[in-house]
Write a protein that holds these residues in place. Sequence first.
Motif, PDB file in Angstrom:
ATOM      1  N   THR A   7       0.859  -1.184   0.000  1.00  0.00           N
ATOM      2  CA  THR A   7       0.000   0.000   0.000  1.00  0.00           C
ATOM      3  C   THR A   7       0.896   1.235   0.000  1.00  0.00           C
ATOM      4  O   THR A   7       2.007   1.214   0.518  1.00  0.00           O
ATOM      5  CB  THR A   7      -0.928   0.062   1.228  1.00  0.00           C
ATOM      6  N   TYR A   8       0.379   2.274  -0.638  1.00  0.00           N
ATOM      7  CA  TYR A   8       1.117   3.532  -0.695  1.00  0.00           C
ATOM      8  C   TYR A   8       0.241   4.637  -0.117  1.00  0.00           C
ATOM      9  O   TYR A   8      -0.804   4.953  -0.674  1.00  0.00           O
ATOM     10  CB  TYR A   8       1.471   3.867  -2.145  1.00  0.00           C
ATOM     11  N   HIS A   9       0.651   5.128   1.013  1.00  0.00           N
ATOM     12  CA  HIS A   9      -0.048   6.260   1.652  1.00  0.00           C
ATOM     13  C   HIS A   9      -1.547   6.003   1.782  1.00  0.00           C
ATOM     14  O   HIS A   9      -2.360   6.924   1.642  1.00  0.00           O
ATOM     15  CB  HIS A   9       0.204   7.551   0.871  1.00  0.00           C
ATOM     16  N   LEU A  10      -1.893   4.768   2.045  1.00  0.00           N
ATOM     17  CA  LEU A  10      -3.306   4.405   2.113  1.00  0.00           C
ATOM     18  C   LEU A  10      -3.990   5.129   3.279  1.00  0.00           C
ATOM     19  O   LEU A  10      -3.522   5.085   4.418  1.00  0.00           O
ATOM     20  CB  LEU A  10      -3.426   2.886   2.298  1.00  0.00           C
ATOM     21  N   THR A  11      -5.092   5.787   2.965  1.00  0.00           N
ATOM     22  CA  THR A  11      -5.737   6.642   3.952  1.00  0.00           C
ATOM     23  C   THR A  11      -7.250   6.519   3.837  1.00  0.00           C
ATOM     24  O   THR A  11      -7.798   6.416   2.741  1.00  0.00           O
ATOM     25  CB  THR A  11      -5.341   8.130   3.711  1.00  0.00           C
ATOM     26  N   LYS A  12      -7.908   6.483   5.000  1.00  0.00           N
ATOM     27  CA  LYS A  12      -9.377   6.513   4.989  1.00  0.00           C
ATOM     28  C   LYS A  12      -9.873   7.527   6.006  1.00  0.00           C
ATOM     29  O   LYS A  12      -9.508   7.482   7.181  1.00  0.00           O
ATOM     30  CB  LYS A  12      -9.936   5.117   5.337  1.00  0.00           C
ATOM     31  N   ASN A  21      -4.344   6.117   8.401  1.00  0.00           N
ATOM     32  CA  ASN A  21      -3.565   7.315   8.157  1.00  0.00           C
ATOM     33  C   ASN A  21      -2.241   7.006   7.451  1.00  0.00           C
ATOM     34  O   ASN A  21      -1.304   6.530   8.083  1.00  0.00           O
ATOM     35  CB  ASN A  21      -3.313   7.999   9.515  1.00  0.00           C
ATOM     36  N   ASP A  22      -2.199   7.186   6.137  1.00  0.00           N
ATOM     37  CA  ASP A  22      -0.924   7.177   5.423  1.00  0.00           C
ATOM     38  C   ASP A  22      -0.156   5.862   5.592  1.00  0.00           C
ATOM     39  O   ASP A  22       1.023   5.851   5.931  1.00  0.00           O
ATOM     40  CB  ASP A  22      -0.073   8.350   5.947  1.00  0.00           C
ATOM     41  N   LEU A  23      -0.845   4.754   5.329  1.00  0.00           N
ATOM     42  CA  LEU A  23      -0.273   3.424   5.579  1.00  0.00           C
ATOM     43  C   LEU A  23       0.581   2.946   4.411  1.00  0.00           C
ATOM     44  O   LEU A  23       0.123   2.913   3.280  1.00  0.00           O
ATOM     45  CB  LEU A  23      -1.435   2.426   5.763  1.00  0.00           C
ATOM     46  N   ASN A  24       1.806   2.548   4.725  1.00  0.00           N
ATOM     47  CA  ASN A  24       2.672   1.917   3.727  1.00  0.00           C
ATOM     48  C   ASN A  24       2.997   0.512   4.210  1.00  0.00           C
ATOM     49  O   ASN A  24       3.883   0.313   5.025  1.00  0.00           O
ATOM     50  CB  ASN A  24       3.959   2.720   3.536  1.00  0.00           C
ATOM     51  N   MET A  25       2.235  -0.448   3.717  1.00  0.00           N
ATOM     52  CA  MET A  25       2.432  -1.839   4.144  1.00  0.00           C
ATOM     53  C   MET A  25       3.095  -2.620   3.018  1.00  0.00           C
ATOM     54  O   MET A  25       2.854  -2.350   1.852  1.00  0.00           O
ATOM     55  CB  MET A  25       1.087  -2.534   4.392  1.00  0.00           C
ATOM     56  N   THR A  26       3.882  -3.614   3.395  1.00  0.00           N
ATOM     57  CA  THR A  26       4.459  -4.512   2.396  1.00  0.00           C
ATOM     58  C   THR A  26       4.265  -5.950   2.849  1.00  0.00           C
ATOM     59  O   THR A  26       4.682  -6.322   3.935  1.00  0.00           O
ATOM     60  CB  THR A  26       5.973  -4.271   2.237  1.00  0.00           C
ATOM     61  N   ILE A  27       3.619  -6.733   2.012  1.00  0.00           N
ATOM     62  CA  ILE A  27       3.408  -8.139   2.331  1.00  0.00           C
ATOM     63  C   ILE A  27       4.100  -8.983   1.271  1.00  0.00           C
ATOM     64  O   ILE A  27       3.842  -8.841   0.078  1.00  0.00           O
ATOM     65  CB  ILE A  27       1.909  -8.468   2.447  1.00  0.00           C
ATOM     66  N   LYS A  28       5.010  -9.837   1.741  1.00  0.00           N
ATOM     67  CA  LYS A  28       5.814 -10.628   0.808  1.00  0.00           C
ATOM     68  C   LYS A  28       5.169 -11.984   0.555  1.00  0.00           C
ATOM     69  O   LYS A  28       4.416 -12.488   1.388  1.00  0.00           O
ATOM     70  CB  LYS A  28       7.208 -10.872   1.407  1.00  0.00           C
ATOM     71  N   THR A  29       5.523 -12.576  -0.562  1.00  0.00           N
ATOM     72  CA  THR A  29       5.025 -13.905  -0.906  1.00  0.00           C
ATOM     73  C   THR A  29       5.382 -14.901   0.204  1.00  0.00           C
ATOM     74  O   THR A  29       6.525 -14.959   0.627  1.00  0.00           O
ATOM     75  CB  THR A  29       5.662 -14.387  -2.221  1.00  0.00           C
ATOM     76  N   GLY A  30       4.394 -15.635   0.654  1.00  0.00           N
ATOM     77  CA  GLY A  30       4.629 -16.648   1.688  1.00  0.00           C
ATOM     78  C   GLY A  30       4.605 -16.120   3.105  1.00  0.00           C
ATOM     79  O   GLY A  30       4.773 -16.884   4.048  1.00  0.00           O
ATOM     80  N   ASP A  31       4.378 -14.833   3.244  1.00  0.00           N
ATOM     81  CA  ASP A  31       4.265 -14.265   4.591  1.00  0.00           C
ATOM     82  C   ASP A  31       3.018 -14.770   5.304  1.00  0.00           C
ATOM     83  O   ASP A  31       1.980 -14.984   4.672  1.00  0.00           O
ATOM     84  CB  ASP A  31       4.101 -12.729   4.528  1.00  0.00           C
ATOM     85  N   ILE A  32       3.148 -14.946   6.615  1.00  0.00           N
ATOM     86  CA  ILE A  32       1.958 -14.944   7.455  1.00  0.00           C
ATOM     87  C   ILE A  32       2.064 -13.626   8.204  1.00  0.00           C
ATOM     88  O   ILE A  32       2.827 -13.491   9.161  1.00  0.00           O
ATOM     89  CB  ILE A  32       1.917 -16.152   8.407  1.00  0.00           C
ATOM     90  N   TYR A  33       1.362 -12.659   7.656  1.00  0.00           N
ATOM     91  CA  TYR A  33       1.538 -11.283   8.119  1.00  0.00           C
ATOM     92  C   TYR A  33       0.519 -10.990   9.216  1.00  0.00           C
ATOM     93  O   TYR A  33      -0.687 -11.039   8.980  1.00  0.00           O
ATOM     94  CB  TYR A  33       1.342 -10.343   6.930  1.00  0.00           C
ATOM     95  N   GLY A  34       1.007 -10.732  10.398  1.00  0.00           N
ATOM     96  CA  GLY A  34       0.123 -10.418  11.520  1.00  0.00           C
ATOM     97  C   GLY A  34      -0.118  -8.924  11.580  1.00  0.00           C
ATOM     98  O   GLY A  34       0.818  -8.143  11.698  1.00  0.00           O
ATOM     99  N   PHE A  35      -1.376  -8.532  11.463  1.00  0.00           N
ATOM    100  CA  PHE A  35      -1.728  -7.118  11.471  1.00  0.00           C
ATOM    101  C   PHE A  35      -2.314  -6.834  12.854  1.00  0.00           C
ATOM    102  O   PHE A  35      -3.448  -7.195  13.153  1.00  0.00           O
ATOM    103  CB  PHE A  35      -2.749  -6.878  10.357  1.00  0.00           C
ATOM    104  N   LEU A  36      -1.474  -6.220  13.684  1.00  0.00           N
ATOM    105  CA  LEU A  36      -1.763  -6.138  15.113  1.00  0.00           C
ATOM    106  C   LEU A  36      -2.154  -4.725  15.517  1.00  0.00           C
ATOM    107  O   LEU A  36      -1.482  -3.759  15.156  1.00  0.00           O
ATOM    108  CB  LEU A  36      -0.496  -6.565  15.874  1.00  0.00           C
TER     109      LEU A  36
END
Length: 303
Positions: A7-12, A21-36
């Motif tokens: 995501t680039y500067h994702l905002t709602k 607010n201005d979210l820059n997330m990166t999720i890689k292939t094979g990640d188990i990405y915990g969004f805490l």
Amino acid sequence: MDYVLQTYHLTKRYKDKVVVNDLNMTIKTGDIYGFLGQNGAGKTTTLRMLMGLIRPSAGEVELFGAELNGNRNKALERIGAIIEYPGFYLNLNAVDNLEIHRRLMGMGNKECIDEVLTTVGLLDAKHQKVRNYSLGMKQRLGIARALLHHPELLILDEPTNGLDPGGIKEIRQLFLDLTKQRGITFIISSHLLSEVEQVANRIGIIHQGRLLEEIDYETLQKKTRHYLEIKVDDGQRAAYVLEQKLNITDYLVTEPGILRLYEQLDQPEKINLTLTKNDIGVKKIVLSGDSLEDYFLKLTGGE
Ligand SMILES: Nc1ncnc2c1ncn2[C@@H]1O[C@H](COP(=O)(O)OP(=O)(O)O)[C@@H](O)[C@H]1O
Ligand SMILES: [Mg+2]
């Protein structure tokens, strides 16, 4: 490709309240990405934007290397999701529930139902009414449903919510298997650190709509490792003595005369004695280091 999702500067914004607010997330292939993040932090709102269910006020979501707004349906076909609690017809069994969904979505053939039920370990319970399922079984059925169309990325909102430790372990194993066997990437949200840390290999921490940190679980563990901090009059010689006499190799010299030992934490007396016997003046030995919980609390301002 390295990233499944960015995501680039994702905002709602809702009215004048900035929820994400201005979210820059990166999720890689094979990640188990915990969004805490705590309740109200903005997790569900973010996940909804990732899925294209709601429109960002600003910023972008890139899925599989393409902008979500571009060829949106193509990208979304490669995602499976459970946002919010998965709803089922309680009076029907698992097979019938999945069959309804399969027909509704016009997917595959009937065989894929047994296949996904096997994957999530519910084949033996497939003729039981969902009413009689435990919470953990319902979660797994939700995952089975999300798997029907062979997604590459699964987005699950609080999948471990309300599960007992045994249930969390089972779900964790399921995630690991799916990642290993099918290369599926996961984004799972949770408001509980204890749940995320049992499951995720990468963690993104969101607080009041902002992404405070994105970190590998291993790095996080290192940051929160406990250690014996030792203050001596001669750090170099102390290091030599620790290696030679006590076989300690996992340590850091953080400042001249200050060492952090990451092993033999339960042996401060022995360490003290050994150093003293070798004519090293020991000024201090203390056990320190944050727990993961402390670390998280510090990051989020101790609320
Ligand atoms: N449709 C909406 N209109 C106004 N405010 C909303 C709406 N949806 C969510 N919010 C607010 O956004 C904040 C984040 O909510 P949410 O994304 O559900 O957080 P989380 O999933 O982390 O608990 C909350 O304060 C919530 O009240
Ligand atoms: Mg939520």
